[in-house]
Design an enzyme around this catalytic site. Structure first.
Site, PDB file in Angstrom:
ATOM      1  N   TRP A 161       6.176  -6.253  -6.751  1.00  0.00           N
ATOM      2  CA  TRP A 161       5.504  -7.595  -7.275  1.00  0.00           C
ATOM      3  C   TRP A 161       4.706  -7.218  -8.534  1.00  0.00           C
ATOM      4  CZ3 TRP A 161       5.696  -5.767  -2.272  1.00  0.00           C
ATOM      5  CH2 TRP A 161       4.656  -4.886  -1.925  1.00  0.00           C
ATOM      6  N   ARG A 162       4.910  -6.016  -9.081  1.00  0.00           N
ATOM      7  CA  ARG A 162       4.187  -5.870 -10.204  1.00  0.00           C
ATOM      8  C   ARG A 162       5.068  -5.811 -11.676  1.00  0.00           C
ATOM      9  NH1 ARG A 162       0.228  -1.111  -8.379  1.00  0.00           N
ATOM     10  NH2 ARG A 162      -1.330  -2.259  -7.414  1.00  0.00           N
ATOM     11  N   GLU A 197       0.779 -11.513  -2.402  1.00  0.00           N
ATOM     12  CA  GLU A 197      -0.568 -11.671  -1.786  1.00  0.00           C
ATOM     13  C   GLU A 197      -0.664 -12.116  -0.507  1.00  0.00           C
ATOM     14  OE1 GLU A 197      -3.255  -9.977  -2.762  1.00  0.00           O
ATOM     15  OE2 GLU A 197      -2.404  -9.332  -4.518  1.00  0.00           O
ATOM     16  N   GLY A 242       5.404 -11.075  11.246  1.00  0.00           N
ATOM     17  CA  GLY A 242       4.085 -11.223  11.891  1.00  0.00           C
ATOM     18  C   GLY A 242       3.185 -12.293  11.312  1.00  0.00           C
ATOM     19  N   TYR A 287     -10.157 -14.417  -0.906  1.00  0.00           N
ATOM     20  CA  TYR A 287      -9.763 -13.105  -1.470  1.00  0.00           C
ATOM     21  C   TYR A 287      -8.493 -13.457  -2.134  1.00  0.00           C
ATOM     22  CZ  TYR A 287      -6.542  -9.288  -1.698  1.00  0.00           C
ATOM     23  OH  TYR A 287      -5.455  -8.514  -2.368  1.00  0.00           O
ATOM     24  N   ASP A 300     -11.484  -7.330  -0.182  1.00  0.00           N
ATOM     25  CA  ASP A 300     -10.663  -7.322   1.098  1.00  0.00           C
ATOM     26  C   ASP A 300     -11.290  -5.906   1.886  1.00  0.00           C
ATOM     27  OD1 ASP A 300      -9.889  -5.155  -0.183  1.00  0.00           O
ATOM     28  OD2 ASP A 300      -7.725  -5.515  -0.160  1.00  0.00           O
ATOM     29  N   CYS A 342     -11.631  12.638  -1.672  1.00  0.00           N
ATOM     30  CA  CYS A 342     -12.776  12.632  -2.738  1.00  0.00           C
ATOM     31  C   CYS A 342     -12.510  13.659  -3.906  1.00  0.00           C
ATOM     32  CB  CYS A 342     -13.915  13.046  -2.014  1.00  0.00           C
ATOM     33  SG  CYS A 342     -14.524  12.132  -0.511  1.00  0.00           S
ATOM     34  N   CYS A 374     -20.168   7.969  -6.933  1.00  0.00           N
ATOM     35  CA  CYS A 374     -20.018   7.760  -5.592  1.00  0.00           C
ATOM     36  C   CYS A 374     -21.329   8.237  -4.885  1.00  0.00           C
ATOM     37  CB  CYS A 374     -18.909   8.009  -4.972  1.00  0.00           C
ATOM     38  SG  CYS A 374     -18.747   7.928  -3.197  1.00  0.00           S
TER      39      CYS A 374
HETATM   40 FE1  SF4 Z   1     -14.593   9.854  -1.962  1.00  0.00          FE
HETATM   41 FE2  SF4 Z   1     -16.436   8.201  -3.012  1.00  0.00          FE
HETATM   42 FE3  SF4 Z   1     -14.135   8.618  -4.117  1.00  0.00          FE
HETATM   43 FE4  SF4 Z   1     -14.075   7.280  -1.801  1.00  0.00          FE
HETATM   44  S1  SF4 Z   1     -15.000   6.562  -3.734  1.00  0.00           S
HETATM   45  S2  SF4 Z   1     -12.777   9.048  -2.079  1.00  0.00           S
HETATM   46  S3  SF4 Z   1     -15.798   8.377  -0.853  1.00  0.00           S
HETATM   47  S4  SF4 Z   1     -15.687  10.039  -3.937  1.00  0.00           S
END
Ligand code: SF4
Length: 357
Positions: free
Chosen positions: A20-21, A33, A77, A116, A134, A195, A204
């Site tokens: 769909w892209r 969507e 579903g 959304y 979402d 992370c 973050c």
């Molecule tokens: Fe990790 Fe934060 Fe990145 Fe999520 S947004 S993967 S918690 S560093």
């Protein structure tokens, strides 16, 4: 660089190649969507391709009988999505000359489109500066902000909508929204966020505080209720089975099933079947052996479906609690749309009888 730039740079290099892209046509974006609501990307892919082949334009979908649309949707579903999709296609084709509304606000007027989905279509197909929120975006935001509040609370969710609007990339809102959702799907995963490979790690707060696995905070869910459901495989003397179509509104609306219903307290499964068949179809049967049992989970409850072999005794079926009914040979069952649990019963029937249908 800002959070948005880091995110978009990553997306430009790593965006998944999804069917769909390939095109930002509103009809295709809308279809994808709706299919992706509550459903995994890998599950959606073949359905999306088949659906588009059958109905390449909104006019084709609008002109199709609902039964054909439901048949094509079988197994995906949440069948109200298919009914709403069909209704919305008719509205766009007949009342809007085949042109989708180009704003999130306008899109909200179509059946099956919530906040959304409206934001996603408006930003991706039309470049409107409309935010999306979402489950993926909620998770990513709650970690970026290291949010200790319960994200299931409406007020907290509303704050996150505001955050989504504030952080929107103004030049590329569609790409930015998709990037955010994709980050949640493939990097900032629910249990094991990656992370070390995250493009927005330096923005973050949860990562900095080591709290990423504790976010988002959600209040403990009540245990999922479970119901026992009895279903009748009613045979007549011509070797046909009686099947019933569920009412159009409600759970599995418009799909076919082996008639029956939920066991009431103090009732045996046989008593349940006799009662349900009288209430819904006004017929009498003789309940025989248990044929098979199927476990199935819906969003908010689980069922155990007990399917019994039954012999038709008397009473012309009436449409008391069903949309329609039909006597069909086993090899004709494939022509009808069934939910997953009933499909399992049909599979067991096919195996048991070694029938080539
Ligand atoms: Fe990790 Fe934060 Fe990145 Fe999520 S947004 S993967 S918690 S560093």
């Amino acid at each position: 660089m800002t959070f948005q730039t880091d995110l978009l740079t990553w997306f430009d290099q790593h965006a998944a190649d999804l069917p769909w892209r390939q095109d930002k046509d509103a009809y295709r974006v809308w279809l994808s969507e709706v299919m992706l609501q509550q459903t995994q990307i890998e599950t959606v892919k073949p359905y999306y391709t088949r659906f588009l082949a059958a109905y390449p334009t909104v006019h084709d979908l609008a002109a199709a009988p609902l039964a054909d649309v439901l048949k094509l949707w079988e197994g995906l579903g949440y069948y109200s999505r298919a009914r709403n999709l069909h209704q919305a296609a008719r509205k766009v084709a007949q009342e809007m000359n085949g042109t989708f509304p180009q704003t999130a606000e306008g899109l909200l007027a179509l059946p099956g489109i919530g906040r959304y989905t409206a934001g996603a279509i408006a930003s991706i197909a039309f470049g409107e500066r409309a935010p999306v929120l979402d489950g993926n975006v909620i998770r990513v935001f709650s970690r970026l902000l290291d949010l200790a509040d319960d994200v299931t609370q409406p007020a907290v969710k509303e704050r996150l909508w505001q955050q989504a609007a504030d952080w929107l990339h103004l030049d590329r809102p569609g790409d930015y929204n998709q990037a955010l959702m994709e980050l949640g799907q493939v990097v900032c995963k629910p249990r094991q966020p990656l992370c070390a490979e995250c493009p927005v790690q330096r923005h973050c707060r949860a990562f900095a505080n080591g709290t990423q696995r504790e976010r988002p905070v959600k209040k403990a869910k009540a245990p999922t209720p479970h119901y026992d459901v009895a279903a009748a495989m009613i045979w007549n003397d011509q070797g046909q089975l009686l099947i019933a179509q569920r009412p159009m509104e409600g759970l599995l609306g418009g799909l076919w099933e082996f008639p029956g219903g939920k066991q009431e307290p103090g009732e045996t499964l046989t008593e349940c079947l006799l009662r349900e068949l009288d209430e819904e179809l006004a017929i009498r049967v003789e309940v025989g052996e248990l044929f098979t049992t199927v476990q199935h989970a819906f969003t908010h409850f689980r069922i155990t479906l007990h399917a019994f072999t039954c012999r038709y005794v008397s009473g012309e079926p009436q449409k008391r609690g069903v949309q329609d009914w039909a006597w069909v040979r086993p090899d004709e069952l494939e022509r009808y749309s069934f939910g997953k649990a009933d499909r399992e019963v049909i599979r067991a029937l096919r195996e048991r009888r070694s029938m080539l249908f």
